[in-house]
Motif scaffolding. Sequence first.
Motif, PDB file in Angstrom:
ATOM      1  N   PRO A 140       0.758  -1.327  -0.085  1.00 30.77           N
ATOM      2  CA  PRO A 140       0.051   0.018   0.043  1.00 30.77           C
ATOM      3  C   PRO A 140       0.831   1.346   0.081  1.00 30.77           C
ATOM      4  CG  PRO A 140       0.096  -1.174   2.164  1.00 30.77           C
ATOM      5  CD  PRO A 140       0.707  -1.828   1.056  1.00 30.77           C
ATOM      6  N   PRO A 141       0.374   2.428  -0.457  1.00 34.55           N
ATOM      7  CA  PRO A 141       1.168   3.669  -0.734  1.00 34.55           C
ATOM      8  C   PRO A 141       1.159   4.262   0.475  1.00 34.55           C
ATOM      9  CG  PRO A 141      -1.089   3.990  -1.483  1.00 34.55           C
ATOM     10  CD  PRO A 141      -1.068   2.447  -1.259  1.00 34.55           C
ATOM     11  N   ALA A 142       2.305   5.083   0.806  1.00 27.98           N
ATOM     12  CA  ALA A 142       2.550   5.545   2.012  1.00 27.98           C
ATOM     13  C   ALA A 142       2.779   7.091   1.979  1.00 27.98           C
ATOM     14  CB  ALA A 142       3.599   5.159   3.113  1.00 27.98           C
ATOM     15  N   PRO A 143       2.647   8.028   2.688  1.00 29.74           N
ATOM     16  CA  PRO A 143       2.865   9.391   2.512  1.00 29.74           C
ATOM     17  C   PRO A 143       4.468   9.666   2.340  1.00 29.74           C
ATOM     18  CG  PRO A 143       1.293   9.347   4.077  1.00 29.74           C
ATOM     19  CD  PRO A 143       1.692   7.879   3.912  1.00 29.74           C
ATOM     20  N   GLN A 144       4.806  10.485   1.386  1.00 32.38           N
ATOM     21  CA  GLN A 144       6.176  10.749   1.150  1.00 32.38           C
ATOM     22  C   GLN A 144       6.517  12.151   1.460  1.00 32.38           C
ATOM     23  OE1 GLN A 144       7.630   9.052  -2.404  1.00 32.38           O
ATOM     24  NE2 GLN A 144       5.598   8.867  -3.265  1.00 32.38           N
ATOM     25  N   THR A 145       6.791  12.330   2.823  1.00 33.86           N
ATOM     26  CA  THR A 145       7.320  13.758   3.399  1.00 33.86           C
ATOM     27  C   THR A 145       8.606  13.287   4.193  1.00 33.86           C
ATOM     28  OG1 THR A 145       5.590  13.328   4.904  1.00 33.86           O
ATOM     29  CG2 THR A 145       5.126  14.626   3.304  1.00 33.86           C
ATOM     30  N   GLY A 164     -12.664  -4.516   4.174  1.00 35.82           N
ATOM     31  CA  GLY A 164     -12.172  -3.443   5.356  1.00 35.82           C
ATOM     32  C   GLY A 164     -11.126  -3.241   5.340  1.00 35.82           C
ATOM     33  N   PRO A 165     -10.040  -4.122   5.755  1.00 35.19           N
ATOM     34  CA  PRO A 165      -8.418  -3.703   5.750  1.00 35.19           C
ATOM     35  C   PRO A 165      -7.978  -3.413   4.534  1.00 35.19           C
ATOM     36  CG  PRO A 165      -9.006  -5.950   6.761  1.00 35.19           C
ATOM     37  CD  PRO A 165     -10.207  -5.495   6.087  1.00 35.19           C
ATOM     38  N   LEU A 166      -8.421  -3.524   3.349  1.00 39.04           N
ATOM     39  CA  LEU A 166      -7.921  -3.105   2.112  1.00 39.04           C
ATOM     40  C   LEU A 166      -8.335  -1.722   1.958  1.00 39.04           C
ATOM     41  CD1 LEU A 166      -8.578  -6.109  -0.180  1.00 39.04           C
ATOM     42  CD2 LEU A 166      -6.191  -5.234   0.568  1.00 39.04           C
ATOM     43  N   LEU A 167      -9.528  -1.256   2.031  1.00 38.01           N
ATOM     44  CA  LEU A 167      -9.942   0.011   2.194  1.00 38.01           C
ATOM     45  C   LEU A 167      -9.092   0.998   3.036  1.00 38.01           C
ATOM     46  CD1 LEU A 167     -11.846   2.069   1.176  1.00 38.01           C
ATOM     47  CD2 LEU A 167     -13.649   1.514   2.891  1.00 38.01           C
ATOM     48  N   TRP A 168      -8.988   0.338   4.428  1.00 35.07           N
ATOM     49  CA  TRP A 168      -8.323   1.332   5.398  1.00 35.07           C
ATOM     50  C   TRP A 168      -6.755   1.505   5.045  1.00 35.07           C
ATOM     51  CZ3 TRP A 168      -8.376   4.128   9.337  1.00 35.07           C
ATOM     52  CH2 TRP A 168      -7.297   4.292  10.098  1.00 35.07           C
ATOM     53  N   THR A 169      -6.340   0.671   4.038  1.00 36.08           N
ATOM     54  CA  THR A 169      -4.826   0.865   3.702  1.00 36.08           C
ATOM     55  C   THR A 169      -4.950   2.047   2.574  1.00 36.08           C
ATOM     56  OG1 THR A 169      -5.012  -0.605   1.956  1.00 36.08           O
ATOM     57  CG2 THR A 169      -4.230  -1.639   3.785  1.00 36.08           C
ATOM     58  N   GLU A 170      -5.783   2.273   2.061  1.00 35.37           N
ATOM     59  CA  GLU A 170      -5.904   3.682   1.197  1.00 35.37           C
ATOM     60  C   GLU A 170      -6.259   4.794   1.693  1.00 35.37           C
ATOM     61  OE1 GLU A 170      -4.977   3.529  -1.830  1.00 35.37           O
ATOM     62  OE2 GLU A 170      -4.386   1.537  -1.922  1.00 35.37           O
ATOM     63  N   ILE A 171      -7.379   4.737   2.707  1.00 34.57           N
ATOM     64  CA  ILE A 171      -7.783   5.824   3.468  1.00 34.57           C
ATOM     65  C   ILE A 171      -6.772   6.435   4.359  1.00 34.57           C
ATOM     66  CG2 ILE A 171     -10.323   5.474   2.792  1.00 34.57           C
ATOM     67  CD1 ILE A 171     -10.655   4.629   5.784  1.00 34.57           C
ATOM     68  N   ARG A 172      -6.091   5.546   5.038  1.00 35.09           N
ATOM     69  CA  ARG A 172      -5.130   6.014   5.982  1.00 35.09           C
ATOM     70  C   ARG A 172      -4.029   6.855   5.370  1.00 35.09           C
ATOM     71  NH1 ARG A 172      -0.607   2.007   8.785  1.00 35.09           N
ATOM     72  NH2 ARG A 172       0.490   3.583   9.797  1.00 35.09           N
ATOM     73  N   TRP A 173      -3.691   8.117   5.938  1.00 35.22           N
ATOM     74  CA  TRP A 173      -2.887   8.989   5.467  1.00 35.22           C
ATOM     75  C   TRP A 173      -1.771   9.479   6.237  1.00 35.22           C
ATOM     76  CZ3 TRP A 173      -7.845  10.291   7.446  1.00 35.22           C
ATOM     77  CH2 TRP A 173      -7.636  11.269   8.537  1.00 35.22           C
ATOM     78  N   TRP A 174      -1.538   8.837   7.345  1.00 38.31           N
ATOM     79  CA  TRP A 174      -0.131   9.020   8.289  1.00 38.31           C
ATOM     80  C   TRP A 174       0.582   7.821   8.459  1.00 38.31           C
ATOM     81  CZ3 TRP A 174      -5.442   8.555   9.649  1.00 38.31           C
ATOM     82  CH2 TRP A 174      -5.828   7.401  10.501  1.00 38.31           C
TER      83      TRP A 174
END
Length: 494
Positions: free
Chosen positions: A275-280, A484-494
């Motif tokens: 899953p993608p993660a923020p890049q900061t 559910g868990p798959l959706l969570w990996t996408e809506i999580r932004w931290w």
Amino acid sequence: MSLQYDVLIVGAGIAGSALAHALSQSSAPQRRIALLERSLAEPDRIVGELLQPAGVAFLEKLGLQGALEGIDAIPVHGYAVVQDGRIVHIPYPDGREGRSFHHGLFVQGLREHAKRAKGVDVIEATVNELVEEEGRVVGVKATRSGCKEKVVFRADLTVIADGCFSNFRSTVQGPSARPSSTKSHFCGAILKDARLPMSQHGTVALVRGHGPVLLYQISEHDTRILVDVKGPLPSDLKKHIITEVMPSLPNQLHEPIRVALSADRVRRMPNSFLPPAPQTHKRGVILLGDAWNMRHPLTGGGMTVALSDVYILSQHLDKINDLLDWSQMKDILDKWWWERKGLAATINIMSVALYDVFGADGECLTVFQDGCFKYFERGGESVRGPVSLLSGIAPSTSLLAYHFFYVALYSIWSLFAHPRRMRAPRANSKSHVNDTPNMTGNGEVHTDEKSSDMHIMQIPSILDYPRLFWLSCRVLWTAIAIFGPLLWTEIRWW
């Protein structure tokens, strides 16, 4: 020795080559771009060979449609899903087309576009490490092909696009890195002059007790077969494919498979989900493509997501005058993060959810798989909706959730309303005439000559309802536990 550029891209695969070309077309002042690749020889992979219609559209937006020319690419009009000898047709809507091809030829086409682009230097070199100054990545150290001395390539922005086996992912993402997971491997070969159930369509075969099999034509005479094998991998892959998988495939494919397996080795590729993660975390550098975000290749959406990411990111980078201004870059990365969500999240979630259903590991998922196939057999929106999601034509996580849970409920309804395959012992020889079982009023009887049992297609009786009700609850919970868990990996932004 040090060389200075505006943008440095590590990896000349799908994403890296496309980004180099896209940035060269910028309306901003001409930028110097270096595209570094360990080997510029034609890559040889068994995945990344089917581009969905939305991917073709993004290729055209990027001005890279020429990469599909002269490589014997095959038009793809949809899919044929095969289960127990039955076939359901799943066409792309509105006459849309994808393309399938040899991966290496397509990548070489993208690289040629990058080489011809203004301000782009395509360099064969192995990147050894990132160069950092005062907490900021300012370039890389690399060894050119045929040389021993390391060269420093400096840039205002470094883009890491070195693929699924990225050497720099953890360094760039730091504590925000998400773990990748691998459920299975695709084991692949090329079939010669094979005849698929539907010409110019991908074929997905559902194999009882095993992962799905994907086939699609990649040139006039070549057809790719990808057999999903769950871990641990069998010691003899060829024997596994011939004895466990091939009997469930259409008969016309058996001989081409035997020939292919006898002529060449079986190659394998891990099917990973990242899953993608923020890049900061680290200034001056970002990840792109499979180095940042991976999904199961069953749905063929990886290149579509990569090209979409390149298009959106290049549009935003076009608006920045100073790539060293990381406050502006953070704003750009935030906008990119949310703008890509519609398409990327839909394809990411669907790839893993569909694999879980098509892989059917356990009773609940077997019910789900059977219900999914029957759902497709309904035709109409039951086909148009899912294939629009899969192809990237209608990116919408809400539409995906609607169809996913509709399939779950339809699977439950089918448990009670549709005949199901049951195993019944032979009572005695009186029930047979000339060794042929009698037909019952409830459905067809299938005899397994290798055992003392026969298979009966039978509608459940009221006595079965308590057990089926409990099974229905488990099926619905399984659907929630997958989505559910798959959706969570996408809506999580931290």
